[in-house]
Design a protein around this motif. Structure first.
Motif, mmCIF file in Angstrom:
data_model
loop_
_atom_site.group_PDB
_atom_site.id
_atom_site.type_symbol
_atom_site.label_atom_id
_atom_site.label_comp_id
_atom_site.label_asym_id
_atom_site.label_seq_id
_atom_site.Cartn_x
_atom_site.Cartn_y
_atom_site.Cartn_z
ATOM 1 N N THR A 66 25.404 1.446 28.543
ATOM 2 C CA THR A 66 25.923 0.855 29.843
ATOM 3 C C THR A 66 26.772 1.553 30.691
ATOM 4 O O THR A 66 27.176 1.279 31.708
ATOM 5 C CB THR A 66 26.758 -0.518 29.349
ATOM 6 N N PHE A 67 26.778 3.012 30.462
ATOM 7 C CA PHE A 67 27.530 4.004 31.228
ATOM 8 C C PHE A 67 26.724 5.390 31.074
ATOM 9 O O PHE A 67 26.980 5.632 29.522
ATOM 10 C CB PHE A 67 28.970 4.134 31.054
ATOM 11 N N VAL A 68 25.944 5.979 31.839
ATOM 12 C CA VAL A 68 25.281 7.154 31.547
ATOM 13 C C VAL A 68 25.575 8.007 32.581
ATOM 14 O O VAL A 68 25.398 7.956 33.932
ATOM 15 C CB VAL A 68 23.803 6.811 31.365
ATOM 16 N N GLY A 69 25.874 9.410 32.290
ATOM 17 C CA GLY A 69 26.006 10.333 33.208
ATOM 18 C C GLY A 69 25.974 11.916 32.711
ATOM 19 O O GLY A 69 25.666 11.827 31.345
ATOM 20 N N ARG A 70 25.866 12.817 33.552
ATOM 21 C CA ARG A 70 25.694 14.014 33.187
ATOM 22 C C ARG A 70 26.689 15.061 34.173
ATOM 23 O O ARG A 70 26.684 14.756 35.171
ATOM 24 C CB ARG A 70 24.195 14.639 33.501
ATOM 25 N N SER A 71 27.333 15.914 33.246
ATOM 26 C CA SER A 71 27.907 17.120 34.097
ATOM 27 C C SER A 71 27.840 18.111 33.420
ATOM 28 O O SER A 71 27.177 18.434 32.794
ATOM 29 C CB SER A 71 29.470 16.359 34.019
ATOM 30 N N PHE A 72 28.930 19.130 34.010
ATOM 31 C CA PHE A 72 28.651 20.690 33.694
ATOM 32 C C PHE A 72 30.036 21.011 33.152
ATOM 33 O O PHE A 72 31.000 20.617 33.964
ATOM 34 C CB PHE A 72 28.181 21.250 34.656
ATOM 35 N N ILE B 105 30.032 3.477 46.644
ATOM 36 C CA ILE B 105 29.821 2.274 45.945
ATOM 37 C C ILE B 105 31.207 2.206 44.977
ATOM 38 O O ILE B 105 31.479 3.288 44.554
ATOM 39 C CB ILE B 105 28.516 2.298 44.757
ATOM 40 N N ASP B 106 31.754 1.106 45.008
ATOM 41 C CA ASP B 106 32.974 0.736 44.352
ATOM 42 C C ASP B 106 32.586 -0.189 42.952
ATOM 43 O O ASP B 106 32.281 -0.981 43.296
ATOM 44 C CB ASP B 106 34.085 0.085 45.169
ATOM 45 N N VAL B 107 32.848 0.295 41.769
ATOM 46 C CA VAL B 107 32.650 -0.311 40.654
ATOM 47 C C VAL B 107 34.144 -0.719 40.083
ATOM 48 O O VAL B 107 34.613 0.241 39.562
ATOM 49 C CB VAL B 107 31.766 0.496 39.731
ATOM 50 N N LYS B 108 34.310 -2.023 39.687
ATOM 51 C CA LYS B 108 35.441 -2.129 38.999
ATOM 52 C C LYS B 108 35.195 -2.311 37.391
ATOM 53 O O LYS B 108 34.281 -2.981 37.130
ATOM 54 C CB LYS B 108 35.876 -3.766 39.534
ATOM 55 N N MET B 109 36.106 -1.488 36.848
ATOM 56 C CA MET B 109 35.836 -1.300 35.287
ATOM 57 C C MET B 109 36.393 -2.222 34.759
ATOM 58 O O MET B 109 37.106 -3.246 35.173
ATOM 59 C CB MET B 109 36.462 0.388 35.028
ATOM 60 N N HIS B 110 36.387 -2.396 33.362
ATOM 61 C CA HIS B 110 36.886 -3.585 32.551
ATOM 62 C C HIS B 110 38.412 -3.621 32.398
ATOM 63 O O HIS B 110 38.868 -4.798 32.440
ATOM 64 C CB HIS B 110 36.306 -3.156 31.060
ATOM 65 N N ASP B 111 38.964 -2.365 32.532
ATOM 66 C CA ASP B 111 40.405 -2.608 32.664
ATOM 67 C C ASP B 111 41.147 -2.846 34.018
ATOM 68 O O ASP B 111 42.522 -2.643 34.325
ATOM 69 C CB ASP B 111 41.107 -1.274 31.897
ATOM 70 N N GLY B 112 40.241 -2.822 34.977
ATOM 71 C CA GLY B 112 41.136 -3.033 36.367
ATOM 72 C C GLY B 112 40.746 -1.909 37.156
ATOM 73 O O GLY B 112 41.132 -1.836 38.209
ATOM 74 N N SER B 113 40.388 -0.780 36.520
ATOM 75 C CA SER B 113 40.319 0.576 37.183
ATOM 76 C C SER B 113 39.026 0.517 38.124
ATOM 77 O O SER B 113 38.474 -0.348 38.006
ATOM 78 C CB SER B 113 40.136 1.713 36.156
ATOM 79 N N HIS B 114 39.143 1.506 38.969
ATOM 80 C CA HIS B 114 38.151 1.418 39.860
ATOM 81 C C HIS B 114 37.192 2.969 39.926
ATOM 82 O O HIS B 114 37.928 4.212 40.459
ATOM 83 C CB HIS B 114 38.325 1.355 41.449
ATOM 84 N N LEU B 115 35.793 3.081 39.710
ATOM 85 C CA LEU B 115 35.077 3.904 39.944
ATOM 86 C C LEU B 115 34.382 3.967 41.355
ATOM 87 O O LEU B 115 33.725 3.168 41.606
ATOM 88 C CB LEU B 115 33.838 3.953 38.801
ATOM 89 N N ASN C 205 26.933 -0.515 33.887
ATOM 90 C CA ASN C 205 26.510 -1.925 33.790
ATOM 91 C C ASN C 205 27.893 -2.513 33.158
ATOM 92 O O ASN C 205 28.130 -2.284 32.072
ATOM 93 C CB ASN C 205 25.256 -2.309 32.906
ATOM 94 N N THR C 206 28.702 -3.175 33.935
ATOM 95 C CA THR C 206 30.020 -3.649 33.393
ATOM 96 C C THR C 206 29.821 -5.117 32.833
ATOM 97 O O THR C 206 30.793 -5.646 32.408
ATOM 98 C CB THR C 206 31.049 -3.343 34.434
ATOM 99 N N GLU C 207 28.685 -5.773 32.988
ATOM 100 C CA GLU C 207 28.395 -6.941 32.616
ATOM 101 C C GLU C 207 27.918 -7.390 31.139
ATOM 102 O O GLU C 207 28.346 -8.360 30.551
ATOM 103 C CB GLU C 207 27.572 -7.784 33.615
ATOM 104 N N LYS C 208 27.372 -6.322 30.654
ATOM 105 C CA LYS C 208 26.512 -6.487 29.440
ATOM 106 C C LYS C 208 27.772 -6.483 28.250
ATOM 107 O O LYS C 208 28.564 -5.454 28.150
ATOM 108 C CB LYS C 208 25.699 -5.287 29.007
ATOM 109 N N PRO C 209 27.761 -7.747 27.352
ATOM 110 C CA PRO C 209 28.757 -7.428 26.110
ATOM 111 C C PRO C 209 28.326 -6.190 25.357
ATOM 112 O O PRO C 209 27.425 -5.893 24.861
ATOM 113 C CB PRO C 209 28.516 -8.761 25.505
#
Length: 352
Positions: free
Chosen positions: A184-190, A264-274, A312-316
């Protein structure tokens, strides 16, 4: 009568602390034994900084790892946290069991491209499809660093070893796989991109579900030469960021300036914002199909996409699906977790 002049020393400034009163020293670990310049060390520093800045109590974190250079990394940060160095490739099942025993803990897994994409692939697949609530970092250098630099399963076709051997096998794209399997959270960095990786790690801490971060981490001993697709030079020349990543913790005032039309502003589970500012105009990180398509397109063009590909912040999460009691299972008394002798006798009688 002569008197000795009294000199007053300026008071020393109080050490800087985070929101729970801890210093950054409280998040440090042992001295690294990895090669100088190894990308894994930079990742360890970013992990340390992220947990410090987010104000996570070190004793509430379990650090899990398998075998390999990457799996040594947890020793180099947050020595006050709980740690478990598992058998090669078996970290996902150990981490799952530990979280089921105490779902009130946070979990961070550090693995490598060999530990995950080869011997541990079967374990990784089931951790991801269950959406186990943990951060899973792959320190990806394309080689087996502890066994003299053979190609791993993430090495690209046509990439070359220091010995001159050319890789003829297709690479496994861990990010594409993780998205398709249900992370539910996938990314790549360096590992060399401090700003991007730091923001992604802090957002990962705020997420409730499986976070898969594939971090390209050049091996300076075996895979940082001309012809390598996991080298510092190659990443600097071929990295294509899909978005600019910003993160605002829930305990800070949300006052970041941004253009609503391109962010795009995504509200995280603890109230933080991505906050993801689009660099690829049509990219939507909530669209699984689009995320996989973007990764495949970039690979065909010899680009290495970085950033947050899917969220995806909705999937349990797995522990939510199980409807566990509030108290950690590992602390419950026997009478609450074991059937009584009478119950077992009744079951056996009905099966006869």
């Amino acid at each position: 009568m002569a008197t000795t002049p009294v000199t007053s020393e300026a008071p020393k400034p109080a050490p800087k602390t985070n929101r729970i009163g801890l210093q950054v020293l409280d998040y440090r670990g042992g001295k690294t034994t990895l090669c100088a310049g190894c990308g894994h060390n930079a990742i360890s520093e970013r992990i340390l900084d992220a947990y410090y800045e987010m104000g996570i109590q070190p004793e509430r974190l379990m650090k899990m790892s398998g075998i390999g250079c990457s799996s040594k990394s947890p020793a180099y940060f947050m020595s006050r946290s709980h740690s478990f160095n598992s058998v090669h490739g078996r970290m996902p099942s150990v981490a799952t069991g530990a979280l089921l025993a105490n779902h009130t803990m946070r979990s961070l897994g550090v693995s490598g491209d060999g530990d995950t994409a080869s011997i541990g692939m079967g374990q990784f697949v089931h951790l991801v499809r269950r959406n186990v609530p943990m951060i899973y970092i792959i320190e990806d250098n394309g080689v087996y660093g502890l066994t003299k630099g053979q190609f791993s399963a993430t090495a690209d076709i046509g990439s070359k070893l220091k010995t001159g051997v050319i890789n003829d096998l297709p690479a496994i794209d861990i990010c594409s796989l993780a998205i398709q399997l249900g992370a539910t959270f996938v990314g790549r960095s360096f590992s060399g991109d401090k700003k991007q990786l730091s923001a992604m790690l802090k957002a990962a801490i705020a997420h409730n579900g499986t976070v898969v971060l594939d971090v390209i981490s050049p091996c300076v001993t075996f895979n940082d030469h001309e012809g390598s697709t996991k080298s510092y030079k190659y990443m600097q020349e071929h990295e294509e960021a899909i978005s600019e990543v910003g993160f605002v913790p829930y305990f800070q005032e949300i006052d970041v300036e941004y253009d609503p039309g391109t962010t795009i502003d995504v509200k995280m589970h603890d109230g933080s914002h991505l906050r993801l500012r689009k660099l690829h105009e049509d990219f939507d990180p909530t669209d699984r199909v689009a995320a996989v398509s973007a990764l495949m397109t970039a690979h065909a063009q010899d680009e290495v996409l970085t950033g947050v590909f899917y969220i995806n912040t909705e999937k349990p999460s797995f522990t939510e699906l199980l409807n566990l009691v509030d108290q950690p299972l590992g602390t419950l008394p026997d009478e609450r977790v074991r059937p009584s002798r009478a119950v077992l006798d009744d079951v056996m009688q009905r099966l006869m």
